[in-house]
Scaffold this motif. Structure first.
Motif, PDB file in Angstrom:
ATOM      1  N   HIS A  54      -3.361  67.854  75.580  1.00 28.61           N
ATOM      2  CA  HIS A  54      -2.466  67.400  74.133  1.00 28.61           C
ATOM      3  C   HIS A  54      -3.759  66.786  73.275  1.00 28.61           C
ATOM      4  CE1 HIS A  54       1.621  69.421  74.388  1.00 28.61           C
ATOM      5  NE2 HIS A  54       1.214  69.361  75.667  1.00 28.61           N
ATOM      6  N   ASP A  85       4.072  78.777  71.939  1.00 29.76           N
ATOM      7  CA  ASP A  85       4.001  77.389  72.317  1.00 29.76           C
ATOM      8  C   ASP A  85       4.851  76.627  71.485  1.00 29.76           C
ATOM      9  OD1 ASP A  85       3.836  74.741  73.337  1.00 29.76           O
ATOM     10  OD2 ASP A  85       1.687  75.187  73.973  1.00 29.76           O
ATOM     11  N   ARG A  86       5.988  75.814  72.016  1.00 28.99           N
ATOM     12  CA  ARG A  86       6.822  75.081  71.080  1.00 28.99           C
ATOM     13  C   ARG A  86       6.024  73.941  70.345  1.00 28.99           C
ATOM     14  NH1 ARG A  86      12.228  74.712  74.531  1.00 28.99           N
ATOM     15  NH2 ARG A  86      12.846  76.965  74.591  1.00 28.99           N
ATOM     16  N   SER A  87       5.058  73.499  71.161  1.00 25.59           N
ATOM     17  CA  SER A  87       4.052  72.192  70.739  1.00 25.59           C
ATOM     18  C   SER A  87       3.118  72.738  69.455  1.00 25.59           C
ATOM     19  CB  SER A  87       3.373  71.625  71.733  1.00 25.59           C
ATOM     20  OG  SER A  87       2.422  72.547  72.583  1.00 25.59           O
ATOM     21  N   ALA A  88       3.204  73.977  69.330  1.00 23.47           N
ATOM     22  CA  ALA A  88       2.051  74.407  68.448  1.00 23.47           C
ATOM     23  C   ALA A  88       2.909  74.534  66.772  1.00 23.47           C
ATOM     24  CB  ALA A  88       1.687  75.661  68.730  1.00 23.47           C
ATOM     25  N   GLN A  89       4.151  74.598  66.902  1.00 21.73           N
ATOM     26  CA  GLN A  89       5.060  75.036  65.784  1.00 21.73           C
ATOM     27  C   GLN A  89       4.706  74.203  64.678  1.00 21.73           C
ATOM     28  OE1 GLN A  89       6.445  78.031  66.065  1.00 21.73           O
ATOM     29  NE2 GLN A  89       5.644  77.998  68.092  1.00 21.73           N
ATOM     30  N   ARG A 120      -0.714  81.890  72.444  1.00 22.23           N
ATOM     31  CA  ARG A 120      -0.049  80.250  72.897  1.00 22.23           C
ATOM     32  C   ARG A 120       0.180  79.868  71.578  1.00 22.23           C
ATOM     33  NH1 ARG A 120      -1.210  78.822  78.138  1.00 22.23           N
ATOM     34  NH2 ARG A 120      -0.557  76.580  77.734  1.00 22.23           N
ATOM     35  N   LEU A 121      -0.696  79.924  70.587  1.00 24.08           N
ATOM     36  CA  LEU A 121      -0.301  79.330  69.269  1.00 24.08           C
ATOM     37  C   LEU A 121       0.992  79.854  68.666  1.00 24.08           C
ATOM     38  CD1 LEU A 121      -3.588  79.613  67.493  1.00 24.08           C
ATOM     39  CD2 LEU A 121      -2.491  77.639  68.003  1.00 24.08           C
ATOM     40  N   PRO A 152      -6.119  70.016  71.242  1.00 23.95           N
ATOM     41  CA  PRO A 152      -5.668  71.361  71.148  1.00 23.95           C
ATOM     42  C   PRO A 152      -6.740  72.328  70.185  1.00 23.95           C
ATOM     43  CG  PRO A 152      -4.737  69.926  69.498  1.00 23.95           C
ATOM     44  CD  PRO A 152      -5.511  69.036  70.392  1.00 23.95           C
ATOM     45  N   ASN A 172       6.703  68.675  79.935  1.00 28.85           N
ATOM     46  CA  ASN A 172       6.744  69.980  79.042  1.00 28.85           C
ATOM     47  C   ASN A 172       8.106  70.644  79.716  1.00 28.85           C
ATOM     48  OD1 ASN A 172       5.316  70.816  81.178  1.00 28.85           O
ATOM     49  ND2 ASN A 172       3.720  71.655  80.105  1.00 28.85           N
ATOM     50  N   ALA A 195      -2.550  74.206  69.559  1.00 33.80           N
ATOM     51  CA  ALA A 195      -1.936  74.620  70.941  1.00 33.80           C
ATOM     52  C   ALA A 195      -2.797  73.972  72.007  1.00 33.80           C
ATOM     53  CB  ALA A 195      -1.621  75.840  71.251  1.00 33.80           C
ATOM     54  N   THR A 242      -7.059  75.895  67.772  1.00 32.32           N
ATOM     55  CA  THR A 242      -6.551  76.440  66.480  1.00 32.32           C
ATOM     56  C   THR A 242      -6.980  77.737  66.388  1.00 32.32           C
ATOM     57  OG1 THR A 242      -8.364  75.736  65.055  1.00 32.32           O
ATOM     58  CG2 THR A 242      -6.683  74.092  65.318  1.00 32.32           C
TER      59      THR A 242
END
Length: 311
Positions: free
Chosen positions: A198, A230-234, A226-227, A201, A162, A239, A203
């Motif tokens: 990951h 966090d870039r991974s949640a976009q 975090r939602l 995750p 990450n 998340a 919600t």
């Protein structure tokens, strides 16, 4: 049986949720917390830790630890540069100011004394930040490797990292410490890398399910942050919340649906791979397995653990 554990952490938002869960879950007993530099500077990490414990209503001793990595003067990219434009770890975590205080003494000395004590032969060490304190304790007392009955840690990535393409933050922040700990010979090491976190995750719906208690509402706010950041949640509106998964494993050993026994090591000098977790599962590998690496987790079991702890 209740699982007793010490938590070594760099309290940001997911460590705080882990603290809430460690205090409130009926199957866990949090004995002490040691803090280590990582997400933010050590004084803020200790303050965040005290805030989380106070909100959870826990009288648990906190010992402040290493303010910098094991051999480096700072993170591979200095924190002031790394976090320059980031609001991922908000100051104070939005929690009320702490009324408790850290204990006298250093975290490393506490870890040495705690795990050398025969009375703590059943005590698990959970590490959710850089492994600096643990590495220093092992250097201070090499016999500690045979005295820690189990180490469960959040760190590394078998797939993508990450903070870089190769590395997860905790191992990248202090790769020399991670390598020292994983090569020390601790008999039972469980690694919870990004692959596992990951895979389960959280919600916005999960956040809503936590809000029936004060700590649940605080945890929900931290997960929502975090939602949002966090870039991974976009793309997925979900998340990963990494650190509480270590505690979920203590309470629910069936949490992981896929795991491998492997020889693991950490890259300490690669220009592009600094902090990479190397997981050697080859049948002909020259070194024996020294860790269990979780690769996937049950989202249902993880959510159930958090509901048990927070609601």
């Amino acid at each position: 049986m209740t699982v007793r554990f010490v938590l070594d952490c760099d309290t940001g938002s997911d460590d705080a949720v882990a603290i809430f869960a460690g205090v409130r879950h009926p199957g866990l007993e949090l004995v002490a917390v040691t803090t280590v530099s990582g997400n933010v500077a050590i004084e803020h990490i200790t303050d965040n830790t005290l805030r989380a414990l106070d909100l959870a209503g826990a009288d648990v001793p906190v010992y402040e630890g290493a303010a910098r990595p094991l051999v480096r003067s700072d993170l591979p990219v200095p924190r002031r540069v790394l976090n320059k434009d980031s609001d991922f770890q908000k100051h104070g975590l939005g929690l009320p100011e702490a009324v408790s205080a850290k204990r006298e003494g250093h975290a490393v000395e506490f870890l040495r004394d705690c795990f050398m004590d025969e009375a703590n032969a059943d005590l698990t060490l959970v590490a959710t930040g850089p492994l600096t304190n643990v590495a220093l304790a092992l250097a201070l007392e090499p016999r500690l490797a045979s005295r820690i009955p189990r180490l469960v840690l959040m760190g590394g990535a078998h797939g993508n990292g990450n903070v870089t393409a190769a590395a997860e933050f905790n191992f990248w922040a202090d790769p020399e410490a991670a390598e020292a700990v994983l090569s020390a010979g601790i008999r039972d090491v469980v690694i919870v890398p990004l692959d596992a976190t990951h895979s389960a995750p959280l919600t916005a719906a999960d956040c809503a399910a936590f809000e029936s208690t004060t700590v649940g509402a605080a945890a929900a706010d931290l997960v929502r942050h975090r939602l949002e950041t966090d870039r991974s949640a976009q793309a997925t509106a979900a998340a990963p919340v990494h650190d509480p998964m270590c505690l979920a494993y203590l309470a629910h050993p069936d949490l992981f649906t896929e795991a491998v026994e492997a020889h693991v090591s950490v890259e300490t000098s690669g220009a592009r791979t600094l902090g990479e977790l190397l997981v050697d599962t080859r049948p002909w590998r020259p070194e024996p397995a020294n860790a269990t690496v979780a690769l996937r987790a049950s989202a249902a079991v993880y959510r159930e653990f958090l509901r048990e702890a927070l609601t």
